[in-house]
Scaffold this motif. Structure first.
Motif, PDB file in Angstrom:
ATOM      1  N   ASP A   1      30.561  46.110  45.572  1.00  0.00           N
ATOM      2  CA  ASP A   1      30.823  45.181  46.671  1.00  0.00           C
ATOM      3  C   ASP A   1      31.933  45.649  47.611  1.00  0.00           C
ATOM      4  O   ASP A   1      31.841  45.477  48.825  1.00  0.00           O
ATOM      5  N   LEU A   2      32.986  46.203  47.050  1.00  0.00           N
ATOM      6  CA  LEU A   2      34.136  46.611  47.862  1.00  0.00           C
ATOM      7  C   LEU A   2      34.108  48.102  48.184  1.00  0.00           C
ATOM      8  O   LEU A   2      35.091  48.640  48.693  1.00  0.00           O
ATOM      9  N   ASN A   3      32.981  48.740  47.872  1.00  0.00           N
ATOM     10  CA  ASN A   3      32.906  50.202  48.015  1.00  0.00           C
ATOM     11  C   ASN A   3      31.597  50.590  48.693  1.00  0.00           C
ATOM     12  O   ASN A   3      30.643  51.036  48.054  1.00  0.00           O
TER      13      ASN A   3
ATOM     14  N   ILE B   1      44.017  42.602  34.575  1.00  0.00           N
ATOM     15  CA  ILE B   1      42.613  42.186  34.604  1.00  0.00           C
ATOM     16  C   ILE B   1      41.985  42.751  35.869  1.00  0.00           C
ATOM     17  O   ILE B   1      42.416  42.432  36.984  1.00  0.00           O
ATOM     18  N   TRP B   2      40.951  43.584  35.723  1.00  0.00           N
ATOM     19  CA  TRP B   2      40.371  44.259  36.868  1.00  0.00           C
ATOM     20  C   TRP B   2      38.907  44.593  36.587  1.00  0.00           C
ATOM     21  O   TRP B   2      38.323  44.126  35.616  1.00  0.00           O
ATOM     22  N   GLY B   3      38.307  45.426  37.424  1.00  0.00           N
ATOM     23  CA  GLY B   3      36.943  45.888  37.203  1.00  0.00           C
ATOM     24  C   GLY B   3      35.928  44.762  37.250  1.00  0.00           C
ATOM     25  O   GLY B   3      36.051  43.810  38.022  1.00  0.00           O
ATOM     26  N   ALA B   4      34.893  44.870  36.414  1.00  0.00           N
ATOM     27  CA  ALA B   4      33.831  43.864  36.393  1.00  0.00           C
ATOM     28  C   ALA B   4      34.387  42.489  36.038  1.00  0.00           C
ATOM     29  O   ALA B   4      33.971  41.471  36.611  1.00  0.00           O
ATOM     30  N   THR B   5      35.343  42.443  35.128  1.00  0.00           N
ATOM     31  CA  THR B   5      35.943  41.170  34.742  1.00  0.00           C
ATOM     32  C   THR B   5      36.656  40.535  35.927  1.00  0.00           C
ATOM     33  O   THR B   5      36.517  39.341  36.193  1.00  0.00           O
ATOM     34  N   GLY B   6      37.409  41.341  36.661  1.00  0.00           N
ATOM     35  CA  GLY B   6      38.101  40.837  37.842  1.00  0.00           C
ATOM     36  C   GLY B   6      37.135  40.378  38.920  1.00  0.00           C
ATOM     37  O   GLY B   6      37.353  39.355  39.575  1.00  0.00           O
ATOM     38  N   ARG B   7      36.026  41.120  39.094  1.00  0.00           N
ATOM     39  CA  ARG B   7      35.053  40.761  40.126  1.00  0.00           C
ATOM     40  C   ARG B   7      34.347  39.450  39.778  1.00  0.00           C
ATOM     41  O   ARG B   7      34.127  38.595  40.644  1.00  0.00           O
ATOM     42  N   ILE B   8      33.974  39.282  38.514  1.00  0.00           N
ATOM     43  CA  ILE B   8      33.310  38.048  38.087  1.00  0.00           C
ATOM     44  C   ILE B   8      34.256  36.865  38.229  1.00  0.00           C
ATOM     45  O   ILE B   8      33.872  35.792  38.697  1.00  0.00           O
ATOM     46  N   LEU B   9      35.518  37.056  37.851  1.00  0.00           N
ATOM     47  CA  LEU B   9      36.488  35.972  37.983  1.00  0.00           C
ATOM     48  C   LEU B   9      36.722  35.621  39.453  1.00  0.00           C
ATOM     49  O   LEU B   9      36.934  34.452  39.787  1.00  0.00           O
TER      50      LEU B   9
ATOM     51  N   GLY C   1      35.387  61.106  41.907  1.00  0.00           N
ATOM     52  CA  GLY C   1      35.619  61.783  43.174  1.00  0.00           C
ATOM     53  C   GLY C   1      35.765  60.885  44.383  1.00  0.00           C
ATOM     54  O   GLY C   1      35.945  61.366  45.499  1.00  0.00           O
ATOM     55  N   HIS C   2      35.672  59.571  44.179  1.00  0.00           N
ATOM     56  CA  HIS C   2      35.804  58.618  45.287  1.00  0.00           C
ATOM     57  C   HIS C   2      36.955  57.662  44.994  1.00  0.00           C
ATOM     58  O   HIS C   2      37.288  57.392  43.840  1.00  0.00           O
ATOM     59  N   MET C   3      37.540  57.125  46.057  1.00  0.00           N
ATOM     60  CA  MET C   3      38.484  56.034  45.884  1.00  0.00           C
ATOM     61  C   MET C   3      37.680  54.753  45.707  1.00  0.00           C
ATOM     62  O   MET C   3      36.861  54.409  46.562  1.00  0.00           O
ATOM     63  N   ARG C   4      37.878  54.085  44.586  1.00  0.00           N
ATOM     64  CA  ARG C   4      37.129  52.876  44.292  1.00  0.00           C
ATOM     65  C   ARG C   4      38.043  51.666  44.431  1.00  0.00           C
ATOM     66  O   ARG C   4      39.122  51.619  43.826  1.00  0.00           O
ATOM     67  N   ASN C   5      37.622  50.699  45.217  1.00  0.00           N
ATOM     68  CA  ASN C   5      38.366  49.451  45.380  1.00  0.00           C
ATOM     69  C   ASN C   5      37.852  48.417  44.382  1.00  0.00           C
ATOM     70  O   ASN C   5      36.660  48.386  44.059  1.00  0.00           O
ATOM     71  N   TYR C   6      38.745  47.544  43.920  1.00  0.00           N
ATOM     72  CA  TYR C   6      38.351  46.535  42.939  1.00  0.00           C
ATOM     73  C   TYR C   6      39.324  45.368  42.993  1.00  0.00           C
ATOM     74  O   TYR C   6      40.460  45.494  43.445  1.00  0.00           O
ATOM     75  N   TYR C   7      38.859  44.215  42.518  1.00  0.00           N
ATOM     76  CA  TYR C   7      39.710  43.032  42.431  1.00  0.00           C
ATOM     77  C   TYR C   7      40.567  43.087  41.169  1.00  0.00           C
ATOM     78  O   TYR C   7      40.116  43.542  40.110  1.00  0.00           O
ATOM     79  N   THR C   8      41.800  42.618  41.316  1.00  0.00           N
ATOM     80  CA  THR C   8      42.676  42.447  40.154  1.00  0.00           C
ATOM     81  C   THR C   8      43.231  41.025  40.166  1.00  0.00           C
ATOM     82  O   THR C   8      43.398  40.425  41.224  1.00  0.00           O
ATOM     83  N   VAL C   9      43.507  40.518  38.964  1.00  0.00           N
ATOM     84  CA  VAL C   9      44.171  39.219  38.843  1.00  0.00           C
ATOM     85  C   VAL C   9      45.094  39.308  37.624  1.00  0.00           C
ATOM     86  O   VAL C   9      44.822  38.774  36.566  1.00  0.00           O
ATOM     87  N   PRO C  10      46.199  40.049  37.765  1.00  0.00           N
ATOM     88  CA  PRO C  10      47.104  40.282  36.632  1.00  0.00           C
ATOM     89  C   PRO C  10      47.677  38.979  36.088  1.00  0.00           C
ATOM     90  O   PRO C  10      47.883  38.006  36.825  1.00  0.00           O
TER      91      PRO C  10
ATOM     92  N   ALA D   1      43.960  32.951  45.614  1.00  0.00           N
ATOM     93  CA  ALA D   1      45.240  33.490  46.084  1.00  0.00           C
ATOM     94  C   ALA D   1      45.904  34.401  45.063  1.00  0.00           C
ATOM     95  O   ALA D   1      46.802  35.175  45.411  1.00  0.00           O
ATOM     96  N   HIS D   2      45.489  34.326  43.803  1.00  0.00           N
ATOM     97  CA  HIS D   2      46.094  35.147  42.758  1.00  0.00           C
ATOM     98  C   HIS D   2      45.439  36.523  42.631  1.00  0.00           C
ATOM     99  O   HIS D   2      45.864  37.334  41.811  1.00  0.00           O
ATOM    100  N   PHE D   3      44.414  36.772  43.438  1.00  0.00           N
ATOM    101  CA  PHE D   3      43.696  38.045  43.368  1.00  0.00           C
ATOM    102  C   PHE D   3      44.188  39.000  44.447  1.00  0.00           C
ATOM    103  O   PHE D   3      44.620  38.585  45.515  1.00  0.00           O
ATOM    104  N   ALA D   4      44.112  40.281  44.131  1.00  0.00           N
ATOM    105  CA  ALA D   4      44.436  41.327  45.100  1.00  0.00           C
ATOM    106  C   ALA D   4      43.407  42.441  44.968  1.00  0.00           C
ATOM    107  O   ALA D   4      42.777  42.590  43.908  1.00  0.00           O
ATOM    108  N   VAL D   5      43.236  43.218  46.032  1.00  0.00           N
ATOM    109  CA  VAL D   5      42.350  44.379  45.986  1.00  0.00           C
ATOM    110  C   VAL D   5      43.211  45.625  45.820  1.00  0.00           C
ATOM    111  O   VAL D   5      44.140  45.851  46.597  1.00  0.00           O
ATOM    112  N   GLN D   6      42.921  46.398  44.788  1.00  0.00           N
ATOM    113  CA  GLN D   6      43.625  47.647  44.553  1.00  0.00           C
ATOM    114  C   GLN D   6      42.588  48.764  44.461  1.00  0.00           C
ATOM    115  O   GLN D   6      41.380  48.519  44.549  1.00  0.00           O
TER     116      GLN D   6
END
Length: 198
Positions: free
Chosen positions: A25-27, A181-189, A166-175, A155-160
């Motif tokens: 989604d972010l890539n 907490i990131w990756g698929a878990t972060g995206r689903i949340l 070989g690519h820069m991958r963007n993903y949601y985090t909610v520490p 509001a507690h989520f950020a994109v890192q």
């Protein structure tokens, strides 16, 4: 918050329009392989109505895939699982010792496609009664809880980002505290949070 109020809020969130999500989604420069076959899986977003906490796991560092990452209880749908919801409940019982009869399933969210070829169905359920997690040795390093108010607030989520294949991958985090907490878990949340706060 009363249990009935929490249940109503979750049911209202599930009734809102939603769309499938993916690890892509972010890539936009990373595309899914053509002709891919996705394996069905179910994961449980299990919520205690008494504490309003969500149960998550930290995967064992000894695992071949996603070692040490934060994940929902759940896994692939086996031949004996009639649905992905059944798979999520079976895996939660195996991974964290959660008896299936203690889970009141409220519904499911649209599936999430992972870069590893799974189509994960997030199952929303209330965990009733006393429950002491028992991590499955060798697969789950820790079971912990995160406040629903934390992971259901956009509001507690950020994109890192980080480099992946070989690519820069963007993903949601909610520490939360020491938990990244990131990756698929972060995206689903994040999809869950968007439903809770439209």
């Amino acid at each position: 918050m009363a249990q009935s109020d929490l249940k109503s809020r979750l049911q209202e969130a599930l009734a809102r329009p939603g769309r499938p999500s993916t690890d892509f989604d972010l890539n936009k420069d990373i595309t899914a392989p053509a002709g891919r076959t996705l394996r069905a899986a179910g994961v449980l977003i299990g919520i205690s109505p008494e504490t309003e906490n969500v149960f998550l796991t930290m995967r064992s560092a000894a695992l071949k895939h996603h070692p040490g990452q934060i994940a929902f209880p759940g896994g692939k749908q086996d031949a004996g699982d009639p649905t992905t919801t059944a798979a999520a409940l079976r895996e939660a019982e195996e991974e964290i010792g959660l008896p299936r009869h203690q889970v009141e399933v409220l519904g499911v969210m649209p599936g999430h496609e992972t870069v590893t070829g799974f189509l994960m169905t997030p199952v929303i359920g209330l965990i009733h009664g006393e429950f002491t997690p028992v991590p499955e040795a060798g697969e789950v390093a820790e079971v912990f809880q995160v406040p629903l108010s934390h992971v259901s607030n956009p509001a507690h989520f950020a994109v890192q980002s980080r480099r992946w294949q070989g690519h820069m991958r963007n993903y949601y985090t909610v520490p939360f505290g020491p938990y990244y907490i990131w990756g698929a878990t972060g995206r689903i949340l994040r999809a869950f949070a968007d439903r809770m706060h439209p």
